[in-house]
Design a protein around this motif. Structure first.
Motif, mmCIF file in Angstrom:
data_model
loop_
_atom_site.group_PDB
_atom_site.id
_atom_site.type_symbol
_atom_site.label_atom_id
_atom_site.label_comp_id
_atom_site.label_asym_id
_atom_site.label_seq_id
_atom_site.Cartn_x
_atom_site.Cartn_y
_atom_site.Cartn_z
ATOM 1 N N THR A 45 0.803 -1.035 0.018
ATOM 2 C CA THR A 45 -0.225 0.068 0.087
ATOM 3 C C THR A 45 0.757 1.169 0.273
ATOM 4 O OG1 THR A 45 0.091 0.316 2.598
ATOM 5 C CG2 THR A 45 -1.454 -1.379 1.242
ATOM 6 N N GLN A 146 -8.907 4.002 3.709
ATOM 7 C CA GLN A 146 -9.646 2.562 2.816
ATOM 8 C C GLN A 146 -11.246 2.849 3.047
ATOM 9 O OE1 GLN A 146 -8.256 -1.055 1.788
ATOM 10 N NE2 GLN A 146 -9.604 -0.173 0.359
ATOM 11 N N ARG A 178 -4.599 3.310 -1.234
ATOM 12 C CA ARG A 178 -4.650 1.936 -1.148
ATOM 13 C C ARG A 178 -6.088 1.136 -2.269
ATOM 14 N NH1 ARG A 178 -3.669 0.233 4.244
ATOM 15 N NH2 ARG A 178 -2.957 2.322 6.101
ATOM 16 N N THR A 211 -9.422 3.938 -6.845
ATOM 17 C CA THR A 211 -8.974 4.049 -5.673
ATOM 18 C C THR A 211 -8.926 5.616 -4.927
ATOM 19 O OG1 THR A 211 -7.086 5.001 -6.393
ATOM 20 C CG2 THR A 211 -7.011 2.540 -6.319
ATOM 21 N N ASN A 238 0.015 2.709 -4.601
ATOM 22 C CA ASN A 238 0.001 1.497 -4.573
ATOM 23 C C ASN A 238 1.123 0.720 -4.745
ATOM 24 O OD1 ASN A 238 -1.904 1.355 -2.444
ATOM 25 N ND2 ASN A 238 -3.387 1.611 -4.575
ATOM 26 N N TYR A 241 0.256 -2.920 -7.833
ATOM 27 C CA TYR A 241 -1.591 -2.701 -8.181
ATOM 28 C C TYR A 241 -2.000 -2.932 -8.929
ATOM 29 C CZ TYR A 241 -6.316 -2.408 -6.757
ATOM 30 O OH TYR A 241 -7.273 -1.035 -6.678
#
Length: 415
Positions: A45, A146, A178, A211, A238, A241
């Protein structure tokens, strides 16, 4: 070594060199406001990559927008950064409080964190937006919460308020990005401005596929901040990802989203908050079941909601046996195949209801919300009542949904 094996090794070597070249080109295109990910192929993250942002925080007075999901490993981001010498002067806390010790829906007062002695300003009490005075003694504000990728999950609204306040007062926002556990689904009607509310600020679909870092770029890029302000942001990406990557959250994002199953069902089952039924509040498995006493004899499955401190203390149909559907074992991999939210459950429950006249009546319970504010458009209620098919309902979401998908591409930080 035979000729085939030799040729195969040469091909792999060429492919690897080509892929490395392409990766390098992509890195060079990364915007200056976004940190570059380096090193191994292990997923991390934004918060975990301290080497990327600690130099940027050196000597600065830091404010942090955090909650119990703000962690590095098993330690809160606040506690981790304090140990690394970061000067945190203020914490901005959400619903449930910074350390998650307040009940759901209960206003949280300003306080001093008992563990660190840092002042905590509540954004879930007398104010929802940081004031000029709140920001006066900080140089940079970190946003680390989050999200679950759904329009009516209000963390992105908190992000907008924070960005607006910081933009108006010349403060920078750093976002620890995240994953979005529902990042593979971009679906639902675009919010009609007439239904703008505390659970929907901007013209995005139910499941937005971004995100928090990407959404922050969209807020700036589309001119959606108040007075079309632009906030200076730095996104700590991140590492390694992509939006299709399965990701199980290490910490429940809120007390009523307490399982991986509930999080994946949430874009679909939160629509149940707009119908006269209990969606599992008052049980240990909210957003995975739905029922009401009047479905007795229609459905075999039953559950009884009770008051649970910190989750749902006065749920709809408290202490009454509710009959309905159980989705705890539903195969959520279906969402990865269809990339769609499920509206069929609302259609089914309406058809099965013996109380159709009260099905969408949000005046019957303070646990309900008008379905229009949840789905975001005016015609969904009448489409269900008129018996429209799922295909017909979905067709009415166009061309808005397709236009959003195209616009979204401008702000992507990940494939």
């Amino acid at each position: 070594m035979n000729k085939f094996t030799l040729l195969l090794k040469i091909f792999i070597a060429i492919f690897t060199l080509s892929a490395c070249g392409q990766s390098s080109k992509k890195t060079q295109k990364t915007k200056s406001t976004v940190t570059k990910n380096q090193g191994s192929t292990q997923f991390k993250t934004g918060a975990e990559q301290t080497e990327l942002y600690l130099p940027l925080l050196k000597g600065k007075r830091v404010g942090m927008v955090v909650n119990p999901t703000s962690v590095i490993g098993k330690t809160t981001t606040v506690d981790s950064l304090l140990k690394r010498g970061v000067k945190i002067v203020k914490i901005f806390g959400p619903e449930h409080g910074f350390r998650g010790n307040a009940s759901a829906g209960v206003h949280v007062a300003n306080e001093v964190d008992a563990k660190t002695g840092i002042k905590v300003v509540s954004l879930y009490g007398k104010q929802s937006t940081p004031s000029k005075e709140n920001l006066a003694d900080i140089d940079i504000k970190i946003f680390d919460k989050q999200d679950v990728g759904v329009r009516f999950y209000t963390y992105i609204n908190t992000l907008q308020r924070v960005m607006e306040a910081c933009a108006a007062n010349g403060k920078e926002v750093m976002i620890f990005d995240r994953p979005n556990p529902n990042g593979f689904v971009i679906d639902g009607p675009i919010l009609d401005p007439q239904f703008k509310s505390g659970i929907g600020f901007q013209p995005i679909p139910v499941s937005h596929g971004l995100t928090v870092g990407e959404y922050a770029q969209m807020l700036n890029g589309e001119g959606w901040l108040k007075d079309k302000l632009k906030c200076k942001i730095t996104v700590i990406k991140n590492a390694n990802y992509h939006h299709d990557m399965p990701y199980e959250l290490p910490v429940a994002p809120s007390p009523n989203l307490n399982t991986a199953q509930s999080i994946l069902l949430y874009p679909s089952t939160c629509l149940f908050e707009g119908i006269y039924a209990n969606l599992g509040r008052g049980t240990k498995f909210p957003f995975t079941v739905l029922g009401a006493p009047y479905y007795k004899g229609i459905y075999d499955f039953s559950f009884t909601p009770t008051g649970i401190k910190g989750m749902a203390e006065t749920p709809l149909f408290k202490d009454e046996v509710c009959y309905g559907i159980d989705l705890r074992n539903y195969d959520t991999s279906i969402f990865r195949k269809t990339r769609q939210i499920n509206i069929q459950w609302v259609i089914e429950l309406y058809k099965a209801s013996p109380k159709k006249e009260t099905f969408f009546d949000s005046k019957l319970s303070n646990q309900m919300l008008p379905i229009e504010k949840l789905i975001g458009v005016a015609d969904f209620r009448q489409q269900i009542i008129a018996g429209k098919s799922e295909a017909e309902i979905r067709a009415s979401w166009e061309p808005g949904l397709s236009k959003y998908k195209e616009m979204r591409k401008k702000y992507l930080l990940y494939p």
